[in-house]
Design an enzyme around this catalytic site. Structure first.
Site: not given
Length: 344
Positions: A61, A127-128, A311
């Site tokens: 996120g 990711s986050w 990603h």
């Protein structure tokens, strides 16, 4: 443990994607909400094997949430713990930005760990989620067996500027569509315009901005493939998307309350903790140089740049690599010999 299992929030995924996942669908054996204070309750679930080694999944996120397919990135021999971060997914109140910082999330993880009996766990974040994993593991190392970090996001302004501006050099047509809603005077500071607009008082303008943001994100996430444009949605769906992106704007405006320098300091603090870093060579959302920077800060980590992956953890080469990393640690308790041993 909770006696009733709440229904997961819908996460529409094409059947072909689901069918390509390495493990069959799995249902939680425990789920519920944990009151973490400040008016927040976080949704959590456990699946896999109750007496297996524990693995904590941290979603990306910021603002996203967990879905049933995330359960299937780890071997069900693990005791897999997933939770929706403050304001995300099934956690309540949805989209709430008050009392919602990285420090709050790190504290929530410890509250959840205590609630589940003081587990030690492998921390798995993408990711986050990789940024949050760095922050958590550095500050609660004694709780961690190791870490799997995917698609490294270092949270600094240069990462944010890359996403909203720099990547436009690679997809100029899609970037032009991203810039369309912003007045020409604001296009040199596109990120700031999006943050202000998504969190602004004009709900219709905010919803339209979210639609363009999502289209851009989708284009970056599918290099070489035509993106599936967000299009118009129901009022309920649009409200959920707006809550998600308002929370994301809140975090990104503050460099996720970490920033690049501190993220790399967290990485340095992990020396000696078994750590696997995986990053798609085709990742246009978070540059592969981020993974290299973390690997240099943490030289005893194992790094794999995954050919043919962007990603998403659901790009087939990345999914295979993540599963191999998790299975290697499950078998050996270390990443020594990975990935070369798994390729032998």
């Amino acid at each position: 443990m909770s006696s009733s299992i709440p229904s997961p929030s819908p996460s529409p995924v094409p059947a072909s994607v689901e069918d390509d996942l390495p493990f069959p669908p799995i249902e939680p054996f425990d789920a519920g909400w944990l009151d973490v204070g400040d008016g927040h309750r976080i949704y959590y679930e456990q699946c896999g094997t109750l007496d297996g080694p524990a693995a904590l999944f941290l979603h990306g996120g910021p603002g996203s949430g967990c879905s049933p397919r995330h359960r299937r990135l780890l071997n069900p021999a693990w005791r897999i713990v997933l939770f929706d971060q403050r304001g995300c997914g099934r956690s309540t109140p949805a989209g709430e930005c008050l009392a919602n910082t990285t420090a709050d999330l790190v504290a929530d993880i410890e509250r959840l760990r205590a609630h589940l009996g003081g587990l030690r766990w492998l921390v798995f974040g993408g990711s986050w989620g990789s940024s949050l994993a760095l922050a958590y593991c550095a500050q609660h190392r004694e709780a961690c067996l190791g870490a799997i970090l995917r698609g490294i996001f270092l949270t600094g302004n240069d990462d944010i500027d890359w996403f909203f501006n720099g990547a436009g050099q690679l997809l100029p047509d899609h970037w032009a569509a991203l810039a369309v809603p912003a007045p020409s005077a604001h296009r040199s500071e596109l990120a700031t315009w999006y943050f202000d607009t998504v969190r602004g008082d004009d709900n219709d303008e905010a919803v339209e901005a979210v639609r363009h943001w999502m289209d851009w994100e989708e284009a970056l996430s599918r290099p070489g493939l035509p993106p599936a444009l967000a299009g118009r949605t129901s009022r309920e769906t649009a409200a959920g998307q707006l809550a998600k992106y308002r929370l994301q704007a809140h975090y990104l405006r503050h460099e996720c309350f970490i920033g690049r320098a501190r993220a790399l300091d967290f990485a340095r603090a992990l020396r000696g903790l078994p750590t696997a870093i995986l990053h798609g060579r085709l990742d246009l959302v978070c540059r592969p140089s981020n993974a290299w920077a973390v690997h240099q800060a943490l030289p005893d980590s194992r790094l794999l740049l995954v050919d043919g992956a962007g990603h998403s953890p659901f790009d087939a080469p990345m999914t295979r690599a993540l599963v191999a990393a998790g299975d290697h640690f499950l078998a050996h308790g270390t990443f020594a010999g990975w990935p070369n041993e798994d390729r032998a």
